[in-house]
Design an enzyme around this catalytic site. Structure first.
Site, PDB file in Angstrom:
ATOM      1  N   VAL A   1       0.821  -1.221   0.000  1.00  0.00           N
ATOM      2  CA  VAL A   1       0.000   0.000   0.000  1.00  0.00           C
ATOM      3  C   VAL A   1       0.853   1.269   0.000  1.00  0.00           C
ATOM      4  CG1 VAL A   1      -2.035  -1.052   1.055  1.00  0.00           C
ATOM      5  CG2 VAL A   1      -0.210  -0.162   2.532  1.00  0.00           C
TER       6      VAL A   1
ATOM      7  N   HIS B   1      12.660  -1.862 -38.870  1.00  0.00           N
ATOM      8  CA  HIS B   1      11.602  -2.870 -39.022  1.00  0.00           C
ATOM      9  C   HIS B   1      12.256  -4.241 -39.193  1.00  0.00           C
ATOM     10  CE1 HIS B   1       7.847  -4.713 -40.375  1.00  0.00           C
ATOM     11  NE2 HIS B   1       8.550  -5.263 -41.351  1.00  0.00           N
TER      12      HIS B   1
END
Length: 462
Positions: free
Chosen positions: A267, A441
């Site tokens: 938390v 690419h």
């Protein structure tokens, strides 16, 4: 002993500060109560990534047939996974020891307490006290797991992140309270290892600081992997009197009791500012943080603070940047203040999350007229070939001037891709400049260019 600079704490804020100070010609000492490298190297960033890598490899092995391969008797050894993580952490800590020697920095082991007159008293493990002085003292004591009043950590049934890394045996069922980076990274790890995991999050979305579309995609991926997600929910009571843990969870539909072997409290964090003498010498603290100016000077001349103990994102790379800025200013250089609007945030679960700048909602709140582009990895050749098609890249630009306001990614390897957006934003790059920079690419990174193309209605592969 008299030094130019003493650094209290040797985490990624403290040790980086010390090294930069040494490079600038200062005589430097670091005070450390435990292990060089602090929480990050020993109990945080680094060993958790080792655990996550083991989980990822195990996931690959479980789906080996999808890659046209065959393997028999795939299993995991939980103890060996934990041991590997500890070995990685030990190696990194030894690396910091080497850097301290290389840069002629004195390492003083013990608990440091500030005194007036720019002094620090160090108590070693034999309870022996030694006083040191310096012209400049930098506080870099970091943080620890925050404890909620109704969720006290006992280290056995209710644990923090430190215990979660070295459990003596793998739990069959685990409840994780909180879905920030720490919570979801452990959720992914334990779920991959075969533990039944339930995440309880008070806010409406997992990873609530992220762009809403990222949060929704992340929750979808987690649910697909078998993790039970309870948002808009809170743990109100924990019973550890029996064999395991019984957590009472308040949801919008009423209360539910969940049983598990262990509950991990994730938390948030609490600054390590108690007992180090701040009150004694009058350093101003507000809301658990030491108040500093743009160059990390406290209200007392000669005393500075960086990292998790000051306001701002509690991230290793932020602490390092703050420390470097701090000592460069002390040295009389003219460093730029840290730009807190351009800090990348990364979450290393699977899928990974990486982001920088404004979310779409924040950009709208600030009144920008925006262009938004998204490119899904399902349309990426590299992602298809790698079998990692979940996720997307989302970019947000100011329609008027082309300023890159925010970039949000979810998918495989995105924590290694976000730096493109950070550097581009630092250089005030426009959308068209990113679009015209040729990306290789096939790569995951070309999804950034494609997302920018989508924002400007020039996308080719969608």
């Amino acid at each position: 002993m008299k030094y130019d600079i003493i650094v209290l704490g040797s985490g990624p804020g403290g040790y980086v500060t010390a090294i930069r100070a040494s490079q600038l010609g200062f005589k430097v000492a670091v005070i450390e109560r435990e292990n060089l490298g602090g929480i990050c190297l020993n109990w945080g960033c680094i060993p958790t990534k080792a655990l996550l890598k083991s989980a990822q490899v195990y996931e690959y092995l479980k789906h080996v047939d999808e890659y046209g391969l065959k393997a028999k008797e795939i299993d995991k050894d939980f103890d060996a996974v934990v041991k590997r993580s500890r070995n990685v952490a030990d190696g990194m800590s030894k690396g910091v020891q080497f850097l301290m020697k290389k840069n002629k920095i004195d390492v003083i082991y013990g608990f440091g307490k500030l005194k007036g007159g720019k002094k620090v008293v160090v108590t070693d493990d034999q309870n022996k006290e030694t006083e040191y002085s310096a012209d400049h003292i930098v506080i870099a004591t970091g943080a620890r797991s925050r404890e909620l009043p109704f969720l006290p950590i006992d280290g056995e049934k209710v644990i923090g992140y430190r215990q979660a890394m070295t459990l003596p045996k793998q739990p069959k069922k685990m409840i994780i309270v909180g879905s920030g980076a720490i919570g979801v990274e452990f959720a992914y790890f334990y779920n991959s290892m075969g533990t039944e995991v339930v995440i309880v999050e008070f806010l409406p979305n997992l990873v609530p600081l992220e762009d809403e579309e990222v949060s929704k995609q992340f929750e979808k991926s987690f649910k697909k992997s078998g993790i039970k997600v309870m948002t808009n929910s809170s743990v109100t009571k924990v019973d550890t009197s029996g064999k395991g843990v019984k957590a009472t969870v308040k949801t919008k539909n009423g209360e539910e009791v969940i049983e598990a072997d262990i509950l991990l409290s994730a938390v948030g964090i609490k600054s390590n500012i108690e007992g180090i003498g701040l009150e004694d010498i009058g350093i101003v603290v507000d809301k658990d943080k030491i108040l500093v100016n743009d160059y990390y000077q406290t209200n007392l001349p000669g005393y500075y603070a960086i990292g998790d103990v000051v306001p701002g994102p509690a991230l290793a790379h932020v602490a390092s940047a703050e420390g470097i800025t701090c000592v460069e200013k002390i040295a009389g250089l003219n460093p730029e203040p840290v730009d807190y609007g351009n800090i990348p945030g990364c979450t290393y679960a699977t899928p990974e999350i990486a982001s920088v700048g404004l979310t779409e909602a924040q950009a709208k709140e600030k009144g920008y007229d925006i262009k938004v582009g998204k490119f899904p990895f399902s349309a990426s050749g590299k992602a298809s070939a790698a079998g990692t098609k979940d996720g997307f890249v989302k970019v947000i630009f100011d329609a008027k001037y082309g300023e890159w306001l925010g970039c949000h990614m979810i998918g495989a390897g995105v924590t290694d891709m976000i730096a493109e957006a950070v550097v581009a934003r630092k250089l005030e790059t426009t959308g068209h400049e990113v679009l015209k920079a040729i990306h290789p690419h096939p790569t995951m990174s070309e999804a950034v260019m494609e997302a920018v193309a989508a924002a400007y209605d020039e996308v080719i592969h969608l």
